[in-house]
Each structure stands twice: as structure tokens, then as C-alpha cells.
Design a protein around this motif. Sequence first.
Motif, PDB file in Angstrom:
ATOM      1  N   GLY A 218       0.830  -1.199   0.000  1.00 26.29           N
ATOM      2  CA  GLY A 218       0.000   0.000   0.000  1.00 26.29           C
ATOM      3  C   GLY A 218       0.862   1.246   0.000  1.00 26.29           C
ATOM      4  O   GLY A 218       2.069   1.186  -0.246  1.00 26.29           O
ATOM      5  N   ALA A 219       0.249   2.366   0.276  1.00 23.08           N
ATOM      6  CA  ALA A 219       0.955   3.644   0.344  1.00 23.08           C
ATOM      7  C   ALA A 219       0.257   4.510   1.388  1.00 23.08           C
ATOM      8  O   ALA A 219      -0.932   4.324   1.670  1.00 23.08           O
ATOM      9  CB  ALA A 219       0.954   4.337  -1.015  1.00 23.08           C
ATOM     10  N   ALA A 220       1.007   5.450   1.967  1.00 21.76           N
ATOM     11  CA  ALA A 220       0.422   6.296   3.005  1.00 21.76           C
ATOM     12  C   ALA A 220       1.148   7.629   3.098  1.00 21.76           C
ATOM     13  O   ALA A 220       2.340   7.724   2.795  1.00 21.76           O
ATOM     14  CB  ALA A 220       0.467   5.596   4.361  1.00 21.76           C
ATOM     15  N   VAL A 221       0.402   8.638   3.507  1.00 17.67           N
ATOM     16  CA  VAL A 221       0.974   9.947   3.840  1.00 17.67           C
ATOM     17  C   VAL A 221       1.170   9.967   5.352  1.00 17.67           C
ATOM     18  O   VAL A 221       0.228   9.730   6.108  1.00 17.67           O
ATOM     19  CB  VAL A 221       0.043  11.094   3.415  1.00 17.67           C
ATOM     20  N   ILE A 222       2.402  10.242   5.783  1.00 19.65           N
ATOM     21  CA  ILE A 222       2.753  10.240   7.210  1.00 19.65           C
ATOM     22  C   ILE A 222       3.072  11.657   7.666  1.00 19.65           C
ATOM     23  O   ILE A 222       3.770  12.400   6.980  1.00 19.65           O
ATOM     24  CB  ILE A 222       3.972   9.340   7.478  1.00 19.65           C
ATOM     25  N   SER A 223       2.558  12.040   8.820  1.00 19.70           N
ATOM     26  CA  SER A 223       2.869  13.341   9.419  1.00 19.70           C
ATOM     27  C   SER A 223       3.104  13.151  10.913  1.00 19.70           C
ATOM     28  O   SER A 223       2.191  12.760  11.644  1.00 19.70           O
ATOM     29  CB  SER A 223       1.724  14.335   9.190  1.00 19.70           C
TER      30      SER A 223
ATOM     31  N   ALA B 285      -3.736   4.376   1.150  1.00 16.03           N
ATOM     32  CA  ALA B 285      -4.330   3.664   0.024  1.00 16.03           C
ATOM     33  C   ALA B 285      -3.927   2.197   0.127  1.00 16.03           C
ATOM     34  O   ALA B 285      -2.742   1.879   0.239  1.00 16.03           O
ATOM     35  CB  ALA B 285      -3.857   4.241  -1.306  1.00 16.03           C
ATOM     36  N   ASP B 286      -4.926   1.313   0.113  1.00 19.29           N
ATOM     37  CA  ASP B 286      -4.750  -0.131   0.246  1.00 19.29           C
ATOM     38  C   ASP B 286      -4.103  -0.469   1.601  1.00 19.29           C
ATOM     39  O   ASP B 286      -4.283   0.266   2.556  1.00 19.29           O
ATOM     40  CB  ASP B 286      -3.949  -0.714  -0.914  1.00 19.29           C
ATOM     41  N   GLY B 287      -3.406  -1.589   1.666  1.00 17.03           N
ATOM     42  CA  GLY B 287      -2.943  -2.074   2.957  1.00 17.03           C
ATOM     43  C   GLY B 287      -4.086  -2.676   3.749  1.00 17.03           C
ATOM     44  O   GLY B 287      -4.082  -2.668   4.979  1.00 17.03           O
ATOM     45  N   TYR B 288      -5.094  -3.235   3.032  1.00 22.71           N
ATOM     46  CA  TYR B 288      -6.306  -3.729   3.686  1.00 22.71           C
ATOM     47  C   TYR B 288      -6.250  -5.209   4.054  1.00 22.71           C
ATOM     48  O   TYR B 288      -7.245  -5.760   4.513  1.00 22.71           O
ATOM     49  CB  TYR B 288      -7.513  -3.486   2.774  1.00 22.71           C
ATOM     50  N   GLY B 289      -5.101  -5.847   3.834  1.00 19.39           N
ATOM     51  CA  GLY B 289      -4.992  -7.259   4.180  1.00 19.39           C
ATOM     52  C   GLY B 289      -5.164  -8.163   2.972  1.00 19.39           C
ATOM     53  O   GLY B 289      -5.731  -7.778   1.952  1.00 19.39           O
ATOM     54  N   TRP B 290      -4.677  -9.401   3.101  1.00 19.78           N
ATOM     55  CA  TRP B 290      -4.608 -10.299   1.955  1.00 19.78           C
ATOM     56  C   TRP B 290      -5.973 -10.775   1.463  1.00 19.78           C
ATOM     57  O   TRP B 290      -6.106 -11.165   0.304  1.00 19.78           O
ATOM     58  CB  TRP B 290      -3.750 -11.507   2.318  1.00 19.78           C
ATOM     59  N   LEU B 291      -7.000 -10.719   2.287  1.00 18.03           N
ATOM     60  CA  LEU B 291      -8.309 -11.202   1.845  1.00 18.03           C
ATOM     61  C   LEU B 291      -8.963 -10.260   0.839  1.00 18.03           C
ATOM     62  O   LEU B 291      -9.629 -10.704  -0.103  1.00 18.03           O
ATOM     63  CB  LEU B 291      -9.239 -11.386   3.044  1.00 18.03           C
ATOM     64  N   VAL B 292      -8.800  -8.964   1.034  1.00 17.70           N
ATOM     65  CA  VAL B 292      -9.515  -7.991   0.197  1.00 17.70           C
ATOM     66  C   VAL B 292      -8.601  -6.983  -0.493  1.00 17.70           C
ATOM     67  O   VAL B 292      -9.076  -6.184  -1.307  1.00 17.70           O
ATOM     68  CB  VAL B 292     -10.570  -7.224   1.029  1.00 17.70           C
ATOM     69  N   GLY B 293      -7.325  -6.971  -0.194  1.00 15.97           N
ATOM     70  CA  GLY B 293      -6.454  -5.947  -0.766  1.00 15.97           C
ATOM     71  C   GLY B 293      -5.005  -6.381  -0.858  1.00 15.97           C
ATOM     72  O   GLY B 293      -4.708  -7.518  -1.213  1.00 15.97           O
ATOM     73  N   ASP B 294      -4.086  -5.448  -0.527  1.00 15.01           N
ATOM     74  CA  ASP B 294      -2.638  -5.683  -0.583  1.00 15.01           C
ATOM     75  C   ASP B 294      -2.172  -6.049  -1.987  1.00 15.01           C
ATOM     76  O   ASP B 294      -1.324  -6.928  -2.169  1.00 15.01           O
ATOM     77  CB  ASP B 294      -2.218  -6.768   0.411  1.00 15.01           C
ATOM     78  N   GLU B 295      -2.724  -5.403  -2.998  1.00  9.99           N
ATOM     79  CA  GLU B 295      -2.343  -5.699  -4.381  1.00  9.99           C
ATOM     80  C   GLU B 295      -0.865  -5.369  -4.608  1.00  9.99           C
ATOM     81  O   GLU B 295      -0.403  -4.292  -4.267  1.00  9.99           O
ATOM     82  CB  GLU B 295      -3.213  -4.904  -5.348  1.00  9.99           C
ATOM     83  N   GLY B 296      -0.149  -6.322  -5.183  1.00  9.29           N
ATOM     84  CA  GLY B 296       1.271  -6.153  -5.428  1.00  9.29           C
ATOM     85  C   GLY B 296       2.134  -6.698  -4.307  1.00  9.29           C
ATOM     86  O   GLY B 296       3.365  -6.689  -4.421  1.00  9.29           O
ATOM     87  N   SER B 297       1.523  -7.191  -3.229  1.00 13.64           N
ATOM     88  CA  SER B 297       2.293  -7.737  -2.110  1.00 13.64           C
ATOM     89  C   SER B 297       2.785  -9.142  -2.430  1.00 13.64           C
ATOM     90  O   SER B 297       2.406  -9.751  -3.444  1.00 13.64           O
ATOM     91  CB  SER B 297       1.419  -7.791  -0.862  1.00 13.64           C
ATOM     92  N   ALA B 298       3.624  -9.691  -1.553  1.00 16.03           N
ATOM     93  CA  ALA B 298       4.125 -11.051  -1.740  1.00 16.03           C
ATOM     94  C   ALA B 298       2.984 -12.060  -1.713  1.00 16.03           C
ATOM     95  O   ALA B 298       2.955 -13.004  -2.518  1.00 16.03           O
ATOM     96  CB  ALA B 298       5.146 -11.375  -0.650  1.00 16.03           C
ATOM     97  N   VAL B 299       2.042 -11.867  -0.797  1.00  9.64           N
ATOM     98  CA  VAL B 299       0.901 -12.780  -0.718  1.00  9.64           C
ATOM     99  C   VAL B 299       0.055 -12.693  -1.984  1.00  9.64           C
ATOM    100  O   VAL B 299      -0.376 -13.708  -2.536  1.00  9.64           O
ATOM    101  CB  VAL B 299       0.042 -12.463   0.525  1.00  9.64           C
ATOM    102  N   TRP B 300      -0.191 -11.492  -2.454  1.00  4.11           N
ATOM    103  CA  TRP B 300      -0.996 -11.288  -3.661  1.00  4.11           C
ATOM    104  C   TRP B 300      -0.328 -11.945  -4.868  1.00  4.11           C
ATOM    105  O   TRP B 300      -0.994 -12.615  -5.671  1.00  4.11           O
ATOM    106  CB  TRP B 300      -1.174  -9.793  -3.906  1.00  4.11           C
ATOM    107  N   LEU B 301       0.982 -11.772  -5.004  1.00  2.00           N
ATOM    108  CA  LEU B 301       1.702 -12.366  -6.125  1.00  2.00           C
ATOM    109  C   LEU B 301       1.605 -13.889  -6.094  1.00  2.00           C
ATOM    110  O   LEU B 301       1.373 -14.542  -7.118  1.00  2.00           O
ATOM    111  CB  LEU B 301       3.174 -11.937  -6.093  1.00  2.00           C
ATOM    112  N   GLY B 302       1.787 -14.457  -4.897  1.00  2.00           N
ATOM    113  CA  GLY B 302       1.697 -15.903  -4.769  1.00  2.00           C
ATOM    114  C   GLY B 302       0.309 -16.427  -5.085  1.00  2.00           C
ATOM    115  O   GLY B 302       0.160 -17.451  -5.766  1.00  2.00           O
ATOM    116  N   ARG B 303      -0.717 -15.723  -4.595  1.00  2.00           N
ATOM    117  CA  ARG B 303      -2.091 -16.147  -4.846  1.00  2.00           C
ATOM    118  C   ARG B 303      -2.429 -16.087  -6.334  1.00  2.00           C
ATOM    119  O   ARG B 303      -3.066 -16.989  -6.877  1.00  2.00           O
ATOM    120  CB  ARG B 303      -3.062 -15.274  -4.053  1.00  2.00           C
TER     121      ARG B 303
END
Length: 234
Positions: A123-128, A136-154
Motif C-alpha cells: 500500500g501507500a500512506a501519507v505520514i505526518s 491507500a490499500d494495505g487492507y490485508g490479503w483477503l480484500v487488498g494488498d495488491e502487489g504484495s508477496a501474498v498477492w503475487l503468490g495467490r
Amino acid sequence: MIGIDAGGTKTRCVLLTLGGAVAGTGNGPGANPNSGGDTAGALTTALSEALGDVDRSLVLTGVFGIAGAGSAGRPAAVTAARRAWQSCGLRGSPAVVTDIAVAFAAGTSAPKGIVVFSGTGAGAAVISDGTIVRRADGYGWLVGDEGSAVWLGREAVRAALAALDGRSRPTLLTESVPRALLGQAVLAQLGSVTPRHQRAQHRPAAAPAPALALAGAAVTGGPLGPGGTTTLAR
């Protein structure tokens, strides 16, 4: 001072002096409760290893960056962090932030900016000032995390299964995984695992689809029954 980064696959702990020198390090299993991790146990393991024989009274404070410690998971993350802190004989309580904030701090000393991450999650985030302002994203492997290691494997597994079904073209996994799991001898009995749409149109009625035959052999451990079939249940 103690810093902990508790992600989905591994927990890392660093013990620092006030001057920034590393005084100890420790590792533990994944601490993300959303992926089945034991948060308190993982934190305790990494923290205890980093502390070693250090006098606990010399430790002033700590920061725990825990995966899943957002708004919904924060109460559980704080409880787990305090439990680990106290079980190691430390005074007070550590600060708890998300591992996304830790990822940002690991790359820059700037108080504000953007972090893009792709590991177990993505995912991506603005930090302050250590706080996530927008994500944006970072919602977990069930519904998101597109481009993550888990997503690629799945996605790789889905593509291979589609190929075995005859719904898509074969991939590198289509034959390599069955060969690794079942062995060449079993595959020789099953016949080619080339997708159905690439075979001759006429097949003996008793011969099962490749995916079913592979599944049957994996469950029973072989041998194959008459006509190349495997008995799963009677």
C-alpha cells in the motif's frame, strides 16, 4: 531505548543507547493478528532476546510498530505490547504505532512524507509526525494488498489452476508444482498434466480431469485405481 517492528512474517527488535548505538537485537515470529500471529508472544520473544542480560532499570522507553495496529486493531495491539513489556520486567508502557509509520521512519528523518511499501502486505500512506494522514490499500490479503508477496503468490496459484482446468494458458507452475509435490513416478501414472484444451478431444471415460487426479493422489498418497482414478471415499 527499544524499537520493535512487528510485521506479518517476522518481528524485529533493536535496543539502542541514547547515543544511537545498537546494544542488542532480537527476532520473533510474525505478530500480525490478522494473519494468525500471536502478537504478545512474538513481541515477548523478540524483546527478550534483544534485552539479554541488560539491566531492565536502564531501559527508558520503547516504540512498537505493529502490523494491524490501526484504528480498529489498536486496542488489541496496545494490550499485547504492554503485556510483552511487563513480562520482560520493564517499567512503564511503550508507545504503539503502525508498522507503516515505522517503514516511513526507517527511510527518512523528515517529519512528513509519503511511504510506499510492498512486502507481506502492500500500500501507500501519507505520514505526518508518525501519524497516518491518508492511506491507500494495505487492507490485508483477503480484500487488498495488491502487489504484495501474498498477492503475487495467490495470483500465480490461480493462474496455474486455471491452466490445469483448461481455462487459460499453462504457466511455469502448471507442471513444476505437481512434479515437486507428487514426484515424477506419480505423474507418469497420471499422464501429462497439460491443460485439457491442448489435448486430443477424445479421452477414455474413466480418466479424470488432471486437477481431480492430482488432488486425489495428493490426498490418498496413491496408488491409482483402475482406469487412472483414485478412490477418495467409499
